[in-house]
Design an enzyme around this catalytic site. Structure first.
Site, PDB file in Angstrom:
ATOM      1  N   ASP A 168       0.820  -1.215   0.000  1.00  0.00           N
ATOM      2  CA  ASP A 168       0.000   0.000   0.000  1.00  0.00           C
ATOM      3  C   ASP A 168       0.852   1.262   0.000  1.00  0.00           C
ATOM      4  O   ASP A 168       0.436   2.294  -0.528  1.00  0.00           O
ATOM      5  CB  ASP A 168      -1.001   0.002   1.159  1.00  0.00           C
ATOM      6  CG  ASP A 168      -0.363  -0.233   2.509  1.00  0.00           C
ATOM      7  OD1 ASP A 168       0.847  -0.508   2.581  1.00  0.00           O
ATOM      8  OD2 ASP A 168      -1.090  -0.142   3.525  1.00  0.00           O
ATOM      9  N   CYS A 169       2.053   1.201   0.565  1.00  0.00           N
ATOM     10  CA  CYS A 169       2.944   2.368   0.534  1.00  0.00           C
ATOM     11  C   CYS A 169       3.403   2.653  -0.889  1.00  0.00           C
ATOM     12  O   CYS A 169       3.446   3.818  -1.320  1.00  0.00           O
ATOM     13  CB  CYS A 169       4.150   2.135   1.443  1.00  0.00           C
ATOM     14  SG  CYS A 169       3.718   1.854   3.174  1.00  0.00           S
TER      15      CYS A 169
END
Length: 756
Positions: free
Chosen positions: A485-486
Site C-alpha cells: 500500500d505504501c
C-alpha cells in the site's frame, strides 16, 4: 536559561543515573555500577523545550537538544518544531469558512507549516509501550551513553503515560495495565536514573507485584530481562538459531514467517543460544529485588517459562507450541545441541543480521529488531566495531520528542506514507492547479522522487526479501522495505502531480514501470494483497505464535486496505499507460475486487488490520468497488457497505469506533464520542460509493467543520491505528489529511452546499 554542560568524558562514556545520595533501600550502596563510575548530573524536572530542534536530513528525522546559547540563536525553531513540542504557535485566526472548500484551504494553511525541509510531513508514530524499552535496554546493555536530556524526557514521558489509577503501563497508550508494559517501563525508568523509592515507582511496583511480578511477563519481556541479567535465561522459552538452518521446503521454516516476527526472532535466537547477559551492575542487582514477588535466589526459573498473567495472554500458546518448547528445552538443548551445529547456526544468523544491516545501513526493519541486532553485534564484536557504532548513531532516528517527553516510534517515521496522503488530499479538493499550493506540492513530489527505491536488495533470494525496485517504503528509502500500500499510495500521488499541468516529470516512465512491476508481484493466489510480501505459509502457523501479546503475527494475511491501494494505483496507471502489461493489470484488478467481495462481513463492513477498524477498512473496500464501477445504486456489496456505515452514524453526525473492535472483531463505540478521523473515513467511503442521499453526509461534514480550530487545525483525539489485532499505534497526521480529503470530496460533489 543557560544549561550547565555535563562533563564531556562522562557524556560520551556511560548512561546517566541519579547521584548516589538519592538511591535508597533498593540499592547496593557498596557496589559500583559501570554506568555510575563518573560524576554525572541528577535528572532534571524537565528540559528547556525552546532548545529542541527537529533535524530533517533527506527524510532522516532526529531530535537535537542545543545546550549552547549561540546554537539556539543560529538555529531558530520552526513552526513544526513548536507544534510537535506542544509550544504556542501564536498563529492568527483564519477567516471563518463559508463552505467545505474554505475549510480545506484553512486546513492546508495550517498543515503547510508542518511540512519539513525535505518536502515530507513528519509526526510521532508512538502508541506501543514496549518500543522505548527496546532502545533503552539495548543502550544500557551496550554501555551506550544516555544524555541527561534524553533521560529526563524519557522519565517525563513514562510518568505522563502511567495509568492514572494503578500507576502501571499497558501494551499501548490506551490499553489497560499489563505485566509486559509495567515490567519493561519500570525497568527503563530505573536504567535512566529514577530512584526506586520515587512515589510513582512505588505505586508501579505495587501494581506489578499485584499482577504476579516479572515471572508473569510474556516471552519478549522475559527475553529482555534475561539479556540484562535481571532474569535467568532458563525462564525464556527456547529460540534455537538452528531453525534458520532448516531447508526452505520445511513448512514452518523461518523464511515463511511474517517479516516482522522473523526479524525479531533472528537476534532473539542468537542471544538465547549464547546466553549472553550484560555486565552485572548495581542497578541490575537492585532490579532483581524490585521486579519479582519471589526471592530472586530461590526462583525456579524453568518452571516459569509459561507463566503469564491473563491480561497479557491475548494469544495463549497452543498445545503444539508447548510440546515443542518442552522438547527443545528438555531434550534438544541438553542432549542434541552439539557445538559444530550451534556454531554453524549462530554464524548463519549473524550473517543474516549483517545482510539486514547492509540493506538498511544499520537502521533495520523497525524499533524492536534494530536494538536487538545492536546487542547481538556488541556481544560478538565488542563496542568498537563499525556496525555497533553505526547502530548507535541510527537509533536516534526512532526517537520522538513531544509535550509529554521522549518516546520511541514504531519505525523511523511515516514519511512517505503521510506525504502521499497529503498530496491526494489536495487533489481530492481540486486544488492541485491552484498556484497557492504549488510550492508545497512540488516539494512533496521532490521528496517522493528522492525516496523511490531504485534497486532490489543485494542477495535478495539469500536473505528472503521481496522484490522492491521502483517501490516506496512506509518511512524512507534507508529503511528500504517496500510495502504494497505504501508503493501504491506514493505512486498514485506521483502520477497525480506529474499529470497536472505545471508540474515537472521527475520520475520518468521507466521508473513508473518499475513500480508497477513490483506491485504486480504482490497479488496472492486468491486475488488479495498482503503488506510486505505474499503469504509464505497458511494461518495454521499461528499454532506456533510465541509472542502471546499479539494475534495474527506469524505469517502475512490478506488485507482489504492493501488490496484497495494496489487496485486504485493500477487503475490510475492503466488510464495513463493503457498499453503496459495491460492484460495482467486488468486481470489483477478483476481478481482483487472479486476477493474484496468475499471478504465482506455479514453486517456489511470489512475488518481493518491497520486502522480502527471496520470504519477504516470499509472506506477502502468501497473505494475498490467504485474503481470498477460498482456503487450503491448497482452493487449489493456497495449498498451493504454503505448501510453498515450509516447504521453506525451518531446523533451529532459523526462516527466513533473504539480499538476494542480490533481485538474482538465486533464493532465498539468509542466512549468519548465522535472522532474526526473516523468520521472522515466513513464520509469518504459513502462518497466513493456515490451514496445518493447527501443528508447524512452533510451532517458528518458539518461535524468536521465545527471541530476545526480557528487557525485551521484539528485537535488530537483517540488513537487511530493498529497492528496484529491487539496493539494500537498513533497516526497524528490522519486528523489533517482525512478530514480535508472528505471536505474536498464533498465540495467537488456538492459545490453549492455551504453546510454552515
Amino acid at each position: 536559561m543557560v544549561r550547565r554542560k555535563i562533563n564531556a568524558e562522562a557524556a560520551d562514556s556511560d548512561p546517566i543515573l541519579e547521584k548516589g545520595s538519592t538511591r535508597k533501600r533498593f540499592s547496593n550502596a557498596g557496589d559500583l555500577d559501570h554506568a555510575a563510575k563518573k560524576q554525572r548530573p541528577v535528572l532534571e524536572e524537565r528540559t528547556d523545550y525552546s532548545r529542541w530542534r527537529m533535524r530533517d536530513d533527506h527524510g532522516r528525522q532526529t531530535w537535537r537538544y542545543l545546550e549552547d546559547d549561540e546554537a539556539v540563536k543560529d538555529w531558530p525553531q520552526t513552526y513544526a518544531d513548536k507544534y510537535f513540542l506542544g509550544l504556542p504557535l501564536d498563529l492568527p485566526d483564519l477567516p471563518k469558512p463559508k463552505n467545505p472548500l474554505d475549510a480545506v484551504r484553512n486546513g492546508l494553511e495550517f498543515f503547510e507549516k508542518l511540512q519539513l525541509p525535505s518536502g515530507h510531513w513528519g509526526c510521532e508514530y508512538g502508541g506501543p509501550m514496549f518500543l522505548l524499552p527496546c532502545i533503552v535496554i539495548s543502550w544500557y546493555a551496550t554501555k551506550t551513553p544516555i544524555p541527561w536530556y534524553y533521560a529526563t524526557e524519557i522519565k517525563n514521558y513514562l510518568f505522563a503515560r502511567a495509568h492514572p489509577e494503578d500507576g502501571g503501563w499497558g501494551l499501548h497508550i490506551e490499553g489497560e495495565t499489563s505485566v509486559f508494559g509495567t515490567v519493561l517501563n519500570y525497568t527503563v525508568l530505573r536504567l535512566v536514573g529514577v530512584d526506586a523509592d520515587h512515589p510513582k515507582m512505588v505505586k508501579a511496583r505495587a501494581t506489578l507485584h499485584s499482577l504476579g511480578g516479572a515471572t508473569h511477563a510474556p516471552h519478549w519481556a522475559k527475553w529482555w530481562l534475561a539479556v540484562l541479567g535481571v532474569a535467568h535465561w532458563d525462564i525464556v522459552n527456547p529460540v534455537p538459531p538452528e531453525l534458520w538452518l532448516l531447508p526452505d521446503w520445511v513448512p514452518f521454516a523461518p523464511w515463511r514467517w511474517w517479516i516482522h516476527i522473523r526479524m525479531v526472532f533472528l537476534p532473539m535466537s542468537y542471544l538465547w543460544s549464547r546466553r549472553w547477559t550484560a555486565e552485572e551492575t548495581d542497578t541490575i542487582r537492585s532490579l532483581r529485588k524490585e521486579l519479582f514477588v519471589e526471592d530472586w535466589a530461590r526462583i525456579d526459573w524453568a518452571a516459569h517459562r509459561n507463566t503469564i498473567h491473563p491480561r497479557d495472554n491475548y494469544h495463549p500458546k497452543t498445545w503444539l507450541l508447548n510440546t515443542i518448547n518442552w522438547f527443545l528445552a528438555n531434550i534438544w538443548r541438553p542432549y542434541f545441541r552439539v557445538k559444530p551445529l550451534v556454531d554453524k547456526a549462530e554464524d548463519w544468523v549473524m550473517k543474516l543480521i549483517e545482510m539486514e544491516n547492509e540493506n538498511t545501513d544499520h537502521l533495520d526493519l523497525a524499533t524492536v529488531s534494530g536494538p536487538m541486532n545492536l546487542v547481538c553485534l556488541y556481544a560478538r564484536d565488542g563496542p568498537d566495531s563499525y556496525a555497533v557504532r553505526r547502530h548507535k548513531e541510527r537509533s536516534d532516528e526512532f526517537l520522538w520528542v513531544k509535550d509529554e517527553g521522549l518516546l520511541a516510534n514504531g519505525t523511523n517515521g511515516v514519511q512517505c506514507w503521510d506525504t502521499a496522503f497529503a498530496i491526494q488530499t489536495v487533489m481530492d479538493a481540486g486544488l492541485t492547479q491552484d498556484p497557492r499550493w504549488r510550492p508545497m506540492l512540488l516539494r512533496a513530489l521532490e521528496f517522493l522522487d528522492d525516496q523511490q527505491i531504485r534497486e532490489n536488495v543485494k542477495d535478495q533470494d539469500k536473505c528472503y526479501r521481496q522484490q522492491r525496485k521502483g517501490g516506496w517504503a512506509f518511512s524512507n528509502k534507508d529503511q528500504g522495505y517496500a510495502v504494497s500500500d505504501c508503493v501504491s499510495e506514493a505512486l498514485k500521488s506521483v502520477i497525480i502531480l506529474q499529470k497536472t499541468p505545471g508540474f515537472p516529470t521527475l520520475i520518468d516512465d521507466r521508473r513508473i514501470f518499475d513500480a508497477i512491476d513490483t506491485l504486480l508481484t504482490y497479488q496472492n493466489p486468491n486475488g488479495s494483497c498482503s503488506s510486505y510480501e505474499p503469504p509464505r505459509a497458511g494461518p495454521w502457523m499461528e499454532m506456533l505464535n510465541a509472542a502471546e501479546v499479539f494475534g495474527q503475527i506469524m505469517v502475512e494475511y490478506e488485507y482489504p486496505e492493501c488490496t484497495t491501494a494496489v487496485v486504485t494505483a493500477l487503475s490510475l496507471f492503466h488510464k495513463h499507460w493503457p498499453e503496459y502489461r495491460a492484460l495482467e493489470i486488468e486481470r489483477f484488478i478483476e481478481r482483487a475486487v472479486a476477493w474484496i467481495k468475499t471478504n465482506q462481513r455479514p453486517h456489511g463492513g470489512w475488518y481493518g488490520s491497520w486502522g480502527i477498524c471496520f470504519t477504516y477498512a470499509t472506506m477502502f473496500a468501497l473505494e475498490s468497488l467504485a474503481s470498477t464501477g460498482e456503487t450503491y445504486e448497482n452493487s449489493s456489496h456497495s449498498k451493504r457497505g454503505c448501510d453498515f456505515l450509516l447504521s453506525k452514524q451518531r446523533e451529532d453526525g459523526g462516527w466513533s469506533e473504539h480499538y476494542k473492535a480490533c481485538e474482538t472483531g465486533e464493532y465498539f463505540e468509542h466512549p468519548t464520542g465522535s472522532q474526526v478521523v473516523m468520521t472522515a473515513w466513513a464520509l469518504i467511503g459513502l462518497m466513493k460509493a456515490n451514496y445518493p442521499d447527501k443528508t447524512p453526509i452533510r451532517r458528518g461534514i458539518k461535524l468536521l467543520m465545527e471541530r476545526q480550530q480557528p487557525n485551521g487545525e484539528w485537535l488530537q483525539e483517540a488513537i487511530e491505528g493498529v497492528f496484529n489485532k491487539s496493539c494500537m499505534i498513533s497516526y497524528p497526521n490522519y486528523k489533517f489529511t482525512f478530514p480535508m480529503k472528505a471536505l474536498g470530496m464533498f465540495a467537488r460533489k456538492y459545490p453549492d452546499e455551504t453546510v454552515v
